[in-house]
Design a protein around this motif. Structure first.
Motif, mmCIF file in Angstrom:
data_model
loop_
_atom_site.group_PDB
_atom_site.id
_atom_site.type_symbol
_atom_site.label_atom_id
_atom_site.label_comp_id
_atom_site.label_asym_id
_atom_site.label_seq_id
_atom_site.Cartn_x
_atom_site.Cartn_y
_atom_site.Cartn_z
ATOM 1 N N GLY A 167 -74.099 4.280 50.191
ATOM 2 C CA GLY A 167 -75.320 3.597 50.599
ATOM 3 C C GLY A 167 -75.482 3.560 52.101
ATOM 4 N N THR A 168 -74.369 3.697 52.852
ATOM 5 C CA THR A 168 -74.448 3.692 54.305
ATOM 6 C C THR A 168 -73.883 4.977 54.906
ATOM 7 O OG1 THR A 168 -72.308 2.606 54.500
ATOM 8 C CG2 THR A 168 -74.237 1.179 54.375
ATOM 9 N N SER A 169 -73.486 5.915 54.052
ATOM 10 C CA SER A 169 -72.928 7.171 54.551
ATOM 11 C C SER A 169 -73.993 7.959 55.294
ATOM 12 C CB SER A 169 -72.358 7.989 53.397
ATOM 13 O OG SER A 169 -73.372 8.310 52.485
ATOM 14 N N SER A 170 -73.540 8.718 56.259
ATOM 15 C CA SER A 170 -74.468 9.494 57.070
ATOM 16 C C SER A 170 -75.190 10.512 56.209
ATOM 17 C CB SER A 170 -73.703 10.210 58.194
ATOM 18 O OG SER A 170 -74.557 11.100 58.861
ATOM 19 N N PRO A 171 -76.511 10.529 56.206
ATOM 20 C CA PRO A 171 -77.246 11.491 55.389
ATOM 21 C C PRO A 171 -77.066 12.922 55.861
ATOM 22 C CG PRO A 171 -78.744 10.319 56.833
ATOM 23 C CD PRO A 171 -77.410 9.668 56.994
ATOM 24 N N SER A 172 -76.500 13.088 57.054
ATOM 25 C CA SER A 172 -76.344 14.449 57.561
ATOM 26 C C SER A 172 -74.933 14.983 57.355
ATOM 27 C CB SER A 172 -76.714 14.511 59.054
ATOM 28 O OG SER A 172 -75.926 13.586 59.786
ATOM 29 N N SER A 173 -74.166 14.367 56.392
ATOM 30 C CA SER A 173 -72.851 14.899 56.038
ATOM 31 C C SER A 173 -73.028 15.978 54.985
ATOM 32 C CB SER A 173 -71.957 13.784 55.500
ATOM 33 O OG SER A 173 -71.715 12.819 56.497
ATOM 34 N N PHE A 174 -72.526 17.168 55.297
ATOM 35 C CA PHE A 174 -72.736 18.312 54.419
ATOM 36 C C PHE A 174 -71.409 18.878 53.937
ATOM 37 C CE2 PHE A 174 -76.547 18.188 57.036
ATOM 38 C CZ PHE A 174 -77.554 18.398 56.128
ATOM 39 N N LEU A 175 -71.424 19.377 52.700
ATOM 40 C CA LEU A 175 -70.314 20.146 52.172
ATOM 41 C C LEU A 175 -70.678 21.614 52.338
ATOM 42 C CD1 LEU A 175 -67.679 20.551 50.525
ATOM 43 C CD2 LEU A 175 -69.103 20.504 48.485
ATOM 44 N N LEU A 176 -69.823 22.377 53.011
ATOM 45 C CA LEU A 176 -70.085 23.792 53.275
ATOM 46 C C LEU A 176 -69.152 24.637 52.421
ATOM 47 C CD1 LEU A 176 -70.228 23.633 57.174
ATOM 48 C CD2 LEU A 176 -72.058 23.220 55.527
ATOM 49 N N PHE A 177 -69.756 25.517 51.627
ATOM 50 C CA PHE A 177 -68.975 26.442 50.801
ATOM 51 C C PHE A 177 -69.419 27.853 51.178
ATOM 52 C CE2 PHE A 177 -69.041 29.277 47.152
ATOM 53 C CZ PHE A 177 -67.703 29.294 46.800
ATOM 54 N N ARG A 178 -68.440 28.689 51.648
ATOM 55 C CA ARG A 178 -68.762 30.064 52.053
ATOM 56 C C ARG A 178 -67.814 31.024 51.347
ATOM 57 N NH1 ARG A 178 -68.504 29.146 58.401
ATOM 58 N NH2 ARG A 178 -66.953 27.661 57.673
ATOM 59 N N ILE A 179 -68.372 32.152 50.913
ATOM 60 C CA ILE A 179 -67.576 33.159 50.225
ATOM 61 C C ILE A 179 -67.608 34.451 51.049
ATOM 62 C CG2 ILE A 179 -69.542 33.760 48.733
ATOM 63 C CD1 ILE A 179 -67.470 34.526 46.588
ATOM 64 N N PHE A 180 -66.424 35.039 51.266
ATOM 65 C CA PHE A 180 -66.286 36.229 52.093
ATOM 66 C C PHE A 180 -65.572 37.320 51.317
ATOM 67 C CE2 PHE A 180 -66.672 32.816 55.119
ATOM 68 C CZ PHE A 180 -67.441 33.340 56.151
ATOM 69 N N LYS A 181 -65.797 38.574 51.816
ATOM 70 C CA LYS A 181 -64.995 39.698 51.351
ATOM 71 C C LYS A 181 -63.823 39.846 52.316
ATOM 72 C CE LYS A 181 -64.561 44.617 51.361
ATOM 73 N NZ LYS A 181 -63.318 44.588 52.138
ATOM 74 N N ASP A 182 -62.615 39.913 51.783
ATOM 75 C CA ASP A 182 -61.424 40.030 52.607
ATOM 76 C C ASP A 182 -61.313 41.466 53.148
ATOM 77 O OD1 ASP A 182 -58.947 39.106 53.684
ATOM 78 O OD2 ASP A 182 -57.958 40.348 52.146
ATOM 79 N N ALA A 183 -61.311 41.609 54.474
ATOM 80 C CA ALA A 183 -61.203 42.935 55.105
ATOM 81 C C ALA A 183 -59.824 43.091 55.708
ATOM 82 C CB ALA A 183 -62.264 43.091 56.183
ATOM 83 N N ARG A 184 -59.365 44.352 55.752
ATOM 84 C CA ARG A 184 -58.074 44.595 56.373
ATOM 85 C C ARG A 184 -58.169 44.412 57.881
ATOM 86 N NH1 ARG A 184 -55.988 50.173 53.842
ATOM 87 N NH2 ARG A 184 -57.660 50.151 52.303
ATOM 88 N N LYS A 185 -57.062 43.991 58.507
ATOM 89 C CA LYS A 185 -57.105 43.652 59.919
ATOM 90 C C LYS A 185 -57.519 44.844 60.787
ATOM 91 C CE LYS A 185 -53.756 39.920 59.667
ATOM 92 N NZ LYS A 185 -52.463 39.373 60.150
ATOM 93 N N ASP A 186 -57.171 46.068 60.342
ATOM 94 C CA ASP A 186 -57.510 47.231 61.158
ATOM 95 C C ASP A 186 -58.963 47.646 61.034
ATOM 96 O OD1 ASP A 186 -57.344 47.991 58.566
ATOM 97 O OD2 ASP A 186 -56.202 49.832 58.944
ATOM 98 N N LYS A 187 -59.710 46.963 60.157
ATOM 99 C CA LYS A 187 -61.113 47.335 59.969
ATOM 100 C C LYS A 187 -62.058 46.247 60.443
ATOM 101 C CE LYS A 187 -60.692 50.765 56.371
ATOM 102 N NZ LYS A 187 -61.201 51.227 55.060
ATOM 103 N N GLY A 188 -61.563 45.215 61.056
ATOM 104 C CA GLY A 188 -62.459 44.252 61.657
ATOM 105 C C GLY A 188 -62.583 42.971 60.865
ATOM 106 N N GLN A 189 -63.723 42.278 61.110
ATOM 107 C CA GLN A 189 -63.953 40.938 60.578
ATOM 108 C C GLN A 189 -64.329 40.973 59.092
ATOM 109 O OE1 GLN A 189 -66.848 38.850 62.852
ATOM 110 N NE2 GLN A 189 -66.487 36.879 61.836
ATOM 111 N N ASP A 190 -64.004 39.852 58.372
ATOM 112 C CA ASP A 190 -64.378 39.750 56.952
ATOM 113 C C ASP A 190 -65.883 39.710 56.801
ATOM 114 O OD1 ASP A 190 -61.715 39.612 56.576
ATOM 115 O OD2 ASP A 190 -61.645 37.481 56.034
ATOM 116 N N ASP A 191 -66.377 40.268 55.669
ATOM 117 C CA ASP A 191 -67.817 40.327 55.403
ATOM 118 C C ASP A 191 -68.291 39.062 54.704
ATOM 119 O OD1 ASP A 191 -68.024 42.867 56.491
ATOM 120 O OD2 ASP A 191 -67.438 43.794 54.584
ATOM 121 N N PHE A 192 -69.420 38.549 55.146
ATOM 122 C CA PHE A 192 -70.021 37.352 54.536
ATOM 123 C C PHE A 192 -70.705 37.741 53.222
ATOM 124 C CE2 PHE A 192 -73.823 34.734 53.946
ATOM 125 C CZ PHE A 192 -73.271 33.470 53.926
ATOM 126 N N LEU A 193 -70.436 36.998 52.139
ATOM 127 C CA LEU A 193 -71.045 37.289 50.826
ATOM 128 C C LEU A 193 -72.078 36.243 50.399
ATOM 129 C CD1 LEU A 193 -67.867 38.375 48.813
ATOM 130 C CD2 LEU A 193 -69.579 39.833 49.928
#
Length: 777
Positions: A167-193
């Motif tokens: 009832g008094t919790s901040s209305p701007s508190s968000f739960l963030l769920f992100r799913i990525f593709k796991d990339a090998r270290k020699d190929k750069g950053q993981d891809d956002f899904l």
């Protein structure tokens, strides 16, 4: 606060439990369920009533709760499954994993539903130590945990976040769920899904649903779905109960308190509780179980422990226990329980079994057949005991497996004996005469049979037998009547599927009829007396006129027929097992019916004479004698039907081994033939009296004719005589049974009358009335 010096242990426990429930309501988490109570004040008012707290006690407890430290609010998130996600590898698959975290903003966006604002939130970085990452699932576009429809079940664990109460919790508190593709270290950053952004204030205490994965840009908008499960819980609750007792134990105590209140509320309204909790109770118990993160199994275990204990003190339908039995059986994994929990569960099983069997032992009092639905309640209890004894949990925790059928059988036997002796003591007469004792015993046994004849075991058989035999034939009529009813009930029960057969052999009841042998003469005398008195009353009321358009006899024959039918019924009800004694009873019954027949002849003739004396009219007197003749003929037919109605043929077969058939022929048939002969003589005598009445009338008219003067025409003088003859002979022709117009041949020998009545035939050999009343007239 230490209350032990001021209150008893029970009061302290109740106060601490009340503190626990107030704390639960105050620190409520999650969006209310549609069927729950949302208003906290309503819940406070409900628990105040359920715990029996007055206003001051509630105020003090509430103030104490407000002073306690708030719990740590936690979100337990589980990534169960994903499907339809993008394929980022050359093979067309991905190696996905998830990141979860909570971000709190100080201000709510101007448009909270704006997708742009939600997508922007994803770009904001969350500190690494506040991000939870799942394992990678290789080469798939649909993610499952091995052998289970989940994805890294429980690996995401618990996400703590410091937040104020609901009832008094901040209305701007968000739960963030992100799913990525796991990339090998020699190929750069993981891809956002894809990602899911949820407001914490929109989550229920427990949520389990599919969410659409949102894109970061408009490219490839359809990115699949993810199945997420969330549970809002507490950590480090500051109440004394939560700090000192296991969670399921506290929950069980809360269950017992609220459920007992619900049951008592229903009983106050004369309504049986069916196991359905009110919205208020359901809400409080749901909040407590989720905040303390109780598993389904431990919730069911707490319910079983609470309900099985309450059943032993409060009355409610035992069907309410079946749900817990089924749930424990379905979820049973012994390793989940600590040793003390196993011992507690085993003790609850044994306690309920012992209590249930004790109820069965006293079922005549607890489940009386006179109360509606008692049989249903007893069957429900037996079903619960059977299901409990079949449980894996019961077999693994209780070292001695009970033989439930044997326990129930022994409980029924011992309970019957206890009930019988209790009733016997209650019915013991003040005046201990032999007859009073017998009467009280008969009443007791009748009551026992009425309660449940299908399981009656007849306790104290030997002592009851001796006591009944001591009641001699001089007993009073009420005692004899009560014994007769008892005899009939025992006979009926004995005929129902061998009720009295014991496992070890037949009980000593096969000769129970001998207990009542001394009462049989009373029963037969009563049947005779009732029939005799009814026949006498019937004659007194008879006006000797045909009672129907097609009948030639009067009302007394109908009553006489009923009397005979009742005596036949008495014989059928007795159904005396001993063949020789049954023959003697038959002789007595036939003798009584013959006595009644001859008594009736005497009374009906006297009734006709009495009615004639009041009129001095030969014609009316003759008419009444016609009815008398017809009545006796009807009685003769009733007597002739007795061999068939009393089934003499069957009696002769039953007694073949002990009584010579010639004796039956000589005793029963001779007695019947003698009575029929006497009735025939009665008919002849009445017909002669009828002829005498007519002769008197004819003589009177002839005398008047001879005394008439010579001035009248002869035809006019004879008219009164002819009218008299025409009237009387027409009445005779219409109302007298035609057989009476036929006179027996003088050469035909007539059998002597029964010694039961004087010989009523004519010994002078004069002509019978049938000779006088020739139809040719």
């Amino acid at each position: 606060m230490d209350l032990s010096h001021r209150f008893s242990k029970q009061e302290v426990r109740l106060a601490l439990l009340y503190e626990e429930v107030l704390y639960t309501i105050r620190h409520r988490l999650g969006k209310p369920e549609p069927h729950h109570v949302a208003d906290a004040q309503e819940l406070y008012a409900y628990v105040q009533k359920a715990f029996g707290m007055d206003a001051e006690e509630h105020r003090v407890s509430m103030q104490r709760v407000k002073e306690l430290e708030s719990p740590i609010f936690c979100l337990k998130a589980t990534v169960k499954e994903a499907k339809g996600i993008l394929g980022k590898d050359v093979s067309g698959f991905s190696d996905p994993y998830c990141l979860l975290g909570i971000e709190a903003k100080s201000q709510e966006p101007a448009h909270p539903d704006s997708k742009k604002r939600l997508k922007a939130v994803v770009k904001d970085l969350i500190p690494e130590d506040q991000i939870h990452r799942t394992q990678v699932i290789s080469q798939t576009l649909r993610c499952w945990l091995v052998n289970l429809p989940g994805w890294d079940l429980g690996l995401c664990g618990v996400i703590p976040w410091l937040a104020p109460p609901m009832g008094t919790s901040s209305p701007s508190s968000f739960l963030l769920f992100r799913i990525f593709k796991d990339a090998r270290k020699d190929k750069g950053q993981d891809d956002f899904l894809g990602n899911v952004v949820l407001r914490l204030k929109d989550l229920h205490c427990w949520d389990d649903q599919w969410y659409q994965l949102e894109p970061r840009t408009e490219t490839y908008p359809n990115r699949g779905q993810c199945h997420l499960q969330f549970l809002l819980t507490h950590k480090r609750r500051a109440t004394t109960s939560s700090r000192t007792q296991p969670s399921y134990t506290v929950h069980r105590h809360l269950l017992q308190q609220l459920v007992s209140y619900e049951i008592l509320q229903h009983q106050a309204g004369s309504i049986a509780w069916d196991g359905e909790l009110s919205r208020h109770a359901s809400t409080v118990l749901y909040l407590h179980a989720t905040q303390k993160d109780l598993s389904d199994f431990h919730q069911v275990m707490a319910q079983w422990l609470a309900y099985s204990k309450l059943y032993q003190s409060l009355e409610f339908n035992s069907n309410c226990l079946l749900h817990q039995i089924t749930s424990i059986e379905y979820q049973w994994v012994q390793e989940r329980l600590r040793p003390e929990q196993k011992a507690e569960l085993a003790e609850s099983f044994q306690s309920l079994l012992t209590y249930g069997v004790s109820l069965i032992r006293r079922y005549r009092i607890i489940f009386p057949l006179s109360v509606m639905r008692s049989t249903e309640r007893l069957q429900s209890l037996l079903r619960v005991l059977v299901q409990m004894c079949k449980m894996k949990a019961f077999r693994e925790l209780c070292t001695l497996s009970p033989d439930l059928p044997k326990m129930v059988s022994e409980a029924l036997k011992s309970g019957t004996t206890e009930w019988f002796h209790m009733k016997k003591q209650h019915l013991k007469p003040m005046v201990k005469s032999m007859e009073e004792n017998g009467k009280a015993l008969a009443k007791l046994l009748l009551e026992a049979l009425k309660l449940d004849p299908s399981s009656f075991t007849f306790p104290g058989t030997k002592s009851n037998k001796e006591q009944l035999r001591k009641v001699d034939s001089s007993m009073s009529k009420p005692t004899a009547e009560s014994l007769f009813q008892l005899y009939l009930n025992l006979q009926e029960a004995l005929g129902e599927a061998g009720v009295f057969i014991h496992r070890d052999g037949p009980l000593a009841l096969s000769d129970f009829h001998q207990w009542f042998k001394e009462a049989v003469p009373q029963w037969l005398q009563k049947a005779y007396t009732i029939a005799l008195e009814r026949a006498q009353r019937a004659v007194q009321m008879d006006q000797l006129v045909p009672f129907g358009e097609h009948n030639k006899h009067s009302t007394s024959t109908v009553d006489l027929s009923t009397c005979y039918a009742q005596i036949v019924k008495t014989w059928q009800q007795l159904n005396w097992p001993d063949p020789e004694e049954a023959f003697m009873i038959m002789v007595k019954l036939v003798e009584d019916m013959c006595k009644i027949a001859l008594m009736y002849c005497r009374l009906i003739k006297a009734r006709a004479e009495a009615l004639s004396l009041s009129e001095q009219n030969e014609g009316e007197a003759a008419n009444r004698l016609c009815i008398v003749v017809n009545n006796i003929k009807q009685l003769r037919l009733l007597i002739l039907k007795l061999p068939s109605q009393l089934d003499w043929a069957q009696l002769e077969r039953r007694t073949g081994a002990v009584i010579d058939p010639q004796q039956i022929q000589h005793t029963l048939h001779h007695q019947l033939d003698s009575t029929v002969s006497c009735l025939d003589h009665e008919v002849q005598d009445v017909v002669q009296a009828l002829a005498t009445k007519l002769e008197a009338g004819i003589a009177r008219h002839i005398q008047e004719l001879s005394a008439s003067n010579d001035t009248r025409e002869p035809e006019d003088s004879i008219i009164p005589l002819m009218k008299f003859l025409e009237s009387e002979l027409q009445y005779l022709n219409e109302h007298l049974v035609q057989e009476n117009f036929k006179s027996p041949s003088p050469s035909t020998p007539q059998p002597p009358c029964s010694p039961l009545a004087p010989h009523l035939g004519r010994a002078d050999g004069s002509r019978g009335a049938a000779d006088v009343l020739d139809p040719a007239l």
